[in-house]
Design a protein around this motif. Structure first.
Motif, PDB file in Angstrom:
ATOM      1  N   GLY A 184       0.651  -1.269   0.067  1.00 54.30           N
ATOM      2  CA  GLY A 184      -0.136  -0.071  -0.010  1.00 54.30           C
ATOM      3  C   GLY A 184       0.712   1.230  -0.104  1.00 54.30           C
ATOM      4  N   ALA A 185       0.301   2.171  -0.360  1.00 55.36           N
ATOM      5  CA  ALA A 185       0.998   3.638  -0.446  1.00 55.36           C
ATOM      6  C   ALA A 185       0.066   4.653  -0.279  1.00 55.36           C
ATOM      7  CB  ALA A 185       1.415   3.921  -2.035  1.00 55.36           C
ATOM      8  N   THR A 186       0.644   5.786   0.494  1.00 54.19           N
ATOM      9  CA  THR A 186      -0.150   7.031   0.785  1.00 54.19           C
ATOM     10  C   THR A 186       0.082   7.798  -0.489  1.00 54.19           C
ATOM     11  OG1 THR A 186       1.767   7.803   1.962  1.00 54.19           O
ATOM     12  CG2 THR A 186       0.145   6.693   3.158  1.00 54.19           C
ATOM     13  N   ALA A 187      -0.677   8.654  -0.916  1.00 51.01           N
ATOM     14  CA  ALA A 187      -0.415   9.571  -2.064  1.00 51.01           C
ATOM     15  C   ALA A 187      -1.525  10.853  -1.879  1.00 51.01           C
ATOM     16  CB  ALA A 187      -0.831   8.880  -3.351  1.00 51.01           C
ATOM     17  N   PHE A 188      -0.964  11.826  -2.517  1.00 43.18           N
ATOM     18  CA  PHE A 188      -2.119  12.816  -2.649  1.00 43.18           C
ATOM     19  C   PHE A 188      -3.068  12.504  -3.969  1.00 43.18           C
ATOM     20  CE2 PHE A 188       1.203  16.199  -0.855  1.00 43.18           C
ATOM     21  CZ  PHE A 188       0.861  15.955   0.346  1.00 43.18           C
ATOM     22  N   ARG A 189      -4.294  12.511  -3.702  1.00 42.44           N
ATOM     23  CA  ARG A 189      -5.211  12.251  -4.619  1.00 42.44           C
ATOM     24  C   ARG A 189      -5.115  13.046  -6.017  1.00 42.44           C
ATOM     25  NH1 ARG A 189      -9.386   9.064  -3.654  1.00 42.44           N
ATOM     26  NH2 ARG A 189     -10.168   8.980  -5.772  1.00 42.44           N
ATOM     27  N   PRO A 190      -4.894  14.322  -5.778  1.00 40.74           N
ATOM     28  CA  PRO A 190      -4.653  14.965  -7.031  1.00 40.74           C
ATOM     29  C   PRO A 190      -3.693  14.738  -7.954  1.00 40.74           C
ATOM     30  CG  PRO A 190      -5.231  16.612  -5.239  1.00 40.74           C
ATOM     31  CD  PRO A 190      -4.984  15.106  -4.467  1.00 40.74           C
ATOM     32  N   ASP A 191      -2.452  14.276  -7.313  1.00 44.91           N
ATOM     33  CA  ASP A 191      -1.333  13.891  -8.084  1.00 44.91           C
ATOM     34  C   ASP A 191      -1.495  12.430  -8.743  1.00 44.91           C
ATOM     35  OD1 ASP A 191      -0.193  16.072  -6.985  1.00 44.91           O
ATOM     36  OD2 ASP A 191       1.221  14.965  -5.602  1.00 44.91           O
ATOM     37  N   PHE A 192      -2.273  11.652  -7.768  1.00 42.93           N
ATOM     38  CA  PHE A 192      -2.359  10.312  -8.109  1.00 42.93           C
ATOM     39  C   PHE A 192      -3.261  10.249  -9.352  1.00 42.93           C
ATOM     40  CE2 PHE A 192      -4.239   5.879  -7.976  1.00 42.93           C
ATOM     41  CZ  PHE A 192      -3.202   5.201  -8.233  1.00 42.93           C
TER      42      PHE A 192
END
Lengths: 442, 99
Positions: A110-118
């Motif tokens: 699993g990864a954390t991410a900023f949704r606007p980026d992903f």
């Protein structure tokens, strides 16, 4: 584009219009473009992901078949190598903390991410494959020929877009799926509100406080932090920020008399949380509604010329120990794209012609997991899980580890019994709920 | 639990961390007559952007501008159709960056 009220269905603008460039929509558009179909991907925000937030972890296994070695290029914040579950009361916390460095190496978990980026990254993949991405455009309604859906109306001048299939990936509110009559009237009890603060902190401070290094990170899921409102909390690490937030049941939140940010302030001041976020500055506050009830609230997924995927189809999995959504959005979106491509090729985009969508969902994790865990959202939101379990678990720990010399140690059975009594939990109820939980998760 | 230990930010600075590209056109309308008869008023408590405020004369004052577009208000609205809600025009409304 067509200006007439009755669109010419013989020569549509696109084979498929996908509404919403979130993970479901982009996965659908990617599959369609790769299958050689003309596809328009509509996004109402100025860029994909601009309307999206979430409660923290993207599980990427579903991407393996879509984008080989996706982890080498996906815009992620940190790879989750510590997954904690915390049960808390006002001033106690019991944490189960699992660490796996395997999750910090390819192919990752699993990864954390900023949704606007992903989300923008995934939409760009669809675009590169040939999908036409149109941003800053809201789909305001469906175009129909009788019962059949033949496109969408948008808020652009002359903005009607005709298509053989419309795939609704327009999120939890899905006005299009509702307009198509695929949803029964909404029950607020099936929904939760998510609120979140992104809190900026230097990378080194996060590494020290959470005992991780490099691009490794932590995801903490919390039960017992929402007062009388059923729900839960979360805290996870980005590269140079933390995200702390809550999920709150709508009807109870509306009745409780306390505002979401007040309940969040209480979590942030908890002795187990405050030292982790201390000194950080709120970089962004965000909120979103969540389709919490999963399988039991799903709409009809297929209509004449129309499919529903992602949050619009309530594909979010809120099953307590598993809290997933982006992967289910991608899984359902990809299946919708494949089914639509096949239906267009066979020149049958009726409800029956699109039936392959359901078969694909049933054949993979999306519907299999949801059906198996259909009772889980209700169990997690029950009084036992929400109120009694955190108090009893913390109470048992308190008694177990408080040394009472010169009094001799009480036995574990006696401690558990006294904590159950203190919290009004009858053995009969504990057993029946326990059996239910085993049946659901077993 | 005490909230004194953490210097909580004001609601205004919380909301100033969010970008809104405000449209001239309201995407929420509220039927004040229905609100006057409403006893539950869940929107006032639940709206994460605090856009619904009770007025002295028993009505509800609302503001569409700093809206997260979550849909909570119409979902908890007890009075049939008191809140009419749709998405703002394309390119407008909330714009997230770090969520």
């Amino acid at each position: 584009m067509s200006n007439s009220d009755v669109p010419d269905v013989d020569v549509p603008d696109f084979d498929v219009v996908v509404v919403g460039a979130g993970p479901a929509g982009s996965a659908a558009a990617l599959e369609l473009a790769r299958a050689g179909r003309s596809v328009c991907l509509l996004e109402r925000g100025p860029y994909p992901g601009s309307k999206n937030m979430y409660g923290g972890v993207i599980y990427g296994r579903v991407l393996d078949s879509l984008i080989p070695n996706w982890w080498e290029e996906a815009p992620i914040q940190r790879w989750v190598t510590r997954r904690s579950t915390m049960l808390m009361t006002g001033n106690q916390a019991l944490t189960v903390d699992y660490r796996s460095n395997t999750w910090g190496e390819a192919p990752y978990n699993g990864a954390t991410a900023f949704r606007p980026d992903f989300d923008a990254w995934l939409a760009a993949k669809a675009e590169a494959a040939g999908a036409v991405l149109i941003c800053s455009t809201t789909a305001t309604g469906l175009l129909r020929d009788g019962q059949r859906v033949v496109g969408v109306r948008t808020d652009r001048p002359d903005g009607d877009l005709t298509a053989r299939v419309v795939i609704c990936c327009d999120g939890v509110n899905s006005f299009l799926a509702k307009e198509a009559g695929l949803y029964p009237p909404s029950d607020p009890a099936n929904y939760t509100l998510g609120v979140k603060e992104t809190i900026a902190l230097p990378r080194e401070v996060i590494d020290e406080r959470f005992a991780v290094r490099g691009n490794h990170g932590v995801d903490i899921e919390i039960l017992g932090c929402t007062g009388k409102v059923p729900g839960g909390g979360f805290l996870y690490t980005n590269a140079e920020s933390l995200a702390v937030g809550l999920v709150l049941s709508l009807p109870e939140l509306a009745k409780c008399g306390r505002r979401p940010e007040e309940i969040l302030a209480e979590l942030k001041s908890h002795p187990a949380i405050a030292p982790l976020i201390e000194g950080g500055e709120v970089k962004e506050y965000s909120a979103h509604m969540i389709p919490e009830a999963g399988y039991k609230m799903m709409p009809e997924l297929i209509g004449d010329g129309i499919l529903v995927a992602g949050d619009a189809a309530a594909m979010c999995l809120a099953a307590g120990i598993w809290l997933e959504g982006v992967n289910f959005a991608i899984g359902s979106g990809a299946a919708a794209g494949q089914a639509a491509a096949r239906a267009v090729q066979r020149r049958d985009t009726s409800t029956a012609g699109l039936g392959d969508y359901r078969r694909r969902l049933e054949a993979n994790f999306v519907m299999t997991d949801h059906r198996k865990l259909k009772d889980a959202p209700h169990l997690v939101m029950s009084d036992l899980a929400q109120q009694q379990l955190p108090r009893i678990a913390c109470g048992v720990m308190e008694q177990l580890f408080t040394v009472t010399n010169p009094e001799p140690k009480p036995g574990l059975r006696k401690i558990i019994r006294s904590q159950m009594k203190l919290n009004n939990l009858k053995l009969r109820d504990a057993i029946s709920q326990g059996v239910k939980a085993l049946r659901t998760y077993g | 639990m005490s909230t004194d230990a953490y210097p909580e930010i004001s609601f205004e600075s919380r909301m100033s961390s969010v970008e809104f590209r405000v449209s001239e056109q309201a995407h929420i309308t509220v039927d004040g007559k229905k609100c006057a008869d409403c006893s539950t008023r869940g929107c006032i408590t639940a709206c994460p952007a605090n856009l619904f405020v009770p007025t002295a004369d028993g009505g509800i004052l609302f503001n569409y501008e700093l809206c997260f577009e979550c849909g909570t208000c119409y979902m908890v609205c007890n009075e049939e159709g008191a809140i009419t809600w749709s998405y703002p025009e394309g390119g407008h409304g909330v714009v997230f960056h770090s969520s």
